[in-house]
Motif scaffolding. Structure first.
Motif: not given
Length: 80
Positions: A32-33, A44-46, A51-54
């Motif tokens: 999933q990551a 860039w925010r998305a 990236k933080a979620g991964a």
């Protein structure tokens, strides 16, 4: 009434099943990551949120890997 005795074999089989489940869960989270990071759309925010979620998914996968390593039976031949 007789009390049920637990054998080491039964506990090993149960531990092996738990370890297998935890390894599968970790592999799923790693996948999933990877899929989340491959998505290049958005601003860039998305991308930063993905990236933080991964990173969170990878840390959770690492936790499941540690859980699996605790449940795997220790083999003396591997220690040497």
């Amino acid at each position: 009434m007789r009390r049920r005795q637990f054998t080491m074999l039964a506990m090993d089989e149960n531990s092996t099943a738990k370890a297998r489940w935890a390894r599968g869960k970790a592999a799923s989270l790693y996948q999933q990551a990877r899929e989340l990071e491959q998505d290049r759309g958005g601003d860039w925010r998305a991308r930063a949120r993905r990236k933080a979620g991964a990173a969170r998914l990878r840390s959770e996968a690492t936790r499941y890997d540690r859980i699996a390593s605790r449940f795997e039976p220790f083999d003396d031949d591997q220690a040497a």
